[in-house]
Scaffold this active site. Structure first.
Site, PDB file in Angstrom:
ATOM      1  N   ARG A 208       0.973  -1.279  -0.075  1.00 41.51           N
ATOM      2  CA  ARG A 208       0.043  -0.055   0.091  1.00 41.51           C
ATOM      3  C   ARG A 208       0.863   1.364   0.074  1.00 41.51           C
ATOM      4  O   ARG A 208       0.623   2.201  -0.690  1.00 41.51           O
ATOM      5  CB  ARG A 208      -0.945  -0.122   1.285  1.00 41.51           C
ATOM      6  N   THR A 209       1.807   1.198   0.805  1.00 39.89           N
ATOM      7  CA  THR A 209       2.490   2.710   1.076  1.00 39.89           C
ATOM      8  C   THR A 209       3.251   3.053  -0.394  1.00 39.89           C
ATOM      9  O   THR A 209       3.247   4.093  -0.767  1.00 39.89           O
ATOM     10  CB  THR A 209       3.406   2.581   2.170  1.00 39.89           C
TER      11      THR A 209
ATOM     12  N   LYS B 279      26.478  -3.833  -1.762  1.00 36.30           N
ATOM     13  CA  LYS B 279      28.131  -3.706  -2.194  1.00 36.30           C
ATOM     14  C   LYS B 279      28.964  -2.848  -1.255  1.00 36.30           C
ATOM     15  O   LYS B 279      30.133  -2.492  -1.228  1.00 36.30           O
ATOM     16  CB  LYS B 279      28.374  -3.012  -3.340  1.00 36.30           C
TER      17      LYS B 279
ATOM     18  N   ARG C  86      11.369   3.954   3.006  1.00 34.24           N
ATOM     19  CA  ARG C  86      11.082   2.930   3.961  1.00 34.24           C
ATOM     20  C   ARG C  86      12.253   2.309   4.378  1.00 34.24           C
ATOM     21  O   ARG C  86      12.761   1.494   3.641  1.00 34.24           O
ATOM     22  CB  ARG C  86       9.974   1.881   3.613  1.00 34.24           C
TER      23      ARG C  86
ATOM     24  N   HIS D 204       5.210   6.132  11.261  1.00 28.38           N
ATOM     25  CA  HIS D 204       4.801   5.886   9.901  1.00 28.38           C
ATOM     26  C   HIS D 204       3.928   7.315   9.885  1.00 28.38           C
ATOM     27  O   HIS D 204       2.715   7.365   9.495  1.00 28.38           O
ATOM     28  CB  HIS D 204       3.934   4.859   9.919  1.00 28.38           C
TER      29      HIS D 204
END
Ligand code: NCD
Length: 301
Positions: free
Chosen positions: A54-55, A83, A104, A132
């Protein structure tokens, strides 16, 4: 309103929230009318280092509905971070490619760090067990559509994993801007809300009583955040602590709202979906207009 980044729900004043809600309503009409060209030529960089449906997709949809484009990185195993590139460098580079970044991360506080190094606005799409904030705004938008928040007394009960559930942390902070909102936190002790989010006058319960169910105007349920438990035995002890069946939801007022940021696992049975209190799919849908409003605001458009 002058919002540079969206990092924590602490940053919003009541007037910011009013402005974002008003802008989100306008964005809703824009979506219904087929979108706009407000962000023509602008690019959203989406850096998602934890699973997301969703986000990320609502951020990407939001930018596209505004006529902009998206570049995204969705799996840290494909990122130069494997890396050995440090996040600071990734942010500097992606900030050079794009006009705004949604990020995120697995680590609490990392969105703030990203903002420190980013040449463009950063939108926190969830930082580990931290916050959030963009979710809390779509949650607020959903509540405001059905309840007269700030104008009459209302009870909001948070249920589930309140320790690791970052959506709870941000929404609890946002609600403090409204008069008459009484907050209760319902969870087993090991996953109760951290002290940082508790305020005087809040109720803390370890069981979901009939009294809480029937007294709530909004119940905000959450998934047990399995991936954040240090001790799996503890997770297995609490995973079925609260299950919303049609019978349980039947104890809520018919005018009450049952919310959930989703994904749900087993904590809300599918048979609940058709009940009038179930508003979690509408809630998820609200992510698009609210994130359109946020993108436009941080870009100064
Ligand atoms: C939540 C999240 O990622 O914090 N989902 C979301 O963004 N809508 C909740 C969760 O994962 O349980």
């Amino acid at each position: 309103m002058d919002i540079k980044h969206v990092l924590t729900a602490d940053q919003f004043t009541r007037s910011d929230l009013d402005a974002i809600m008003a802008r989100s309503l306008e964005m809703e009409s824009i979506v219904a009318g087929g979108g706009s060209k407000l962000c023509d030529g602008k690019i959203l960089g989406a850096l998602f280092y934890e699973p997301s449906t969703r986000t990320r997709l609502s951020f990407e949809t939001a930018m596209m509905r505004l006529g902009g484009d998206v570049v995204s990185e969705t799996d840290v195993t494909f990122s130069s971070q494997t890396k050995g590139e440090v996040m600071e460098d990734t942010i500097r580079i992606v900030g050079g490619y794009s006009d705004v970044i949604a990020i995120r991360t697995k680590v609490k506080g990392e969105a703030k760090l990203a903002a420190h190094y980013s040449p463009v606005p950063v939108l926190n799409g969830g930082d580990g067990a931290g916050e959030h904030p963009t979710q809390s705004l779509l949650d607020l938008f959903t509540i405001a559509k059905h309840h007269r928040i700030g104008e009459e007394r209302m009870r909001v009960a948070f249920v589930g994993d309140l320790k690791y559930g970052r959506t709870v942390h941000s929404l609890a902070k946002v609600l403090r801007n409204y008069d008459g909102v009484e907050v209760s936190f319902v969870a087993p002790e090991v996953i109760q809300v951290p002290d940082d989010y508790l305020e005087e006058g809040d109720e803390v319960h370890y069981e979901l009583s009939d009294e809480v169910l029937s007294g709530a105007d909004v119940i905000y349920d959450t998934r047990m955040q399995k991936e954040r438990f240090d001790d799996m035995d503890e997770y297995h002890l609490v995973r079925n602590a609260f299950i919303f069946t049609p019978e349980v939801v039947g104890k809520m007022k018919s005018s009450a709202t049952l919310m959930h940021p989703l994904p749900r696992v087993n904590e809300i049975q599918q048979a609940v979906d058709k009940l009038p209190q179930a508003r979690y799919f509408e809630q998820a849908q609200n992510g698009v207009p609210v994130r359109m409003a946020l993108i436009a605001e941080v870009l100064g458009l």
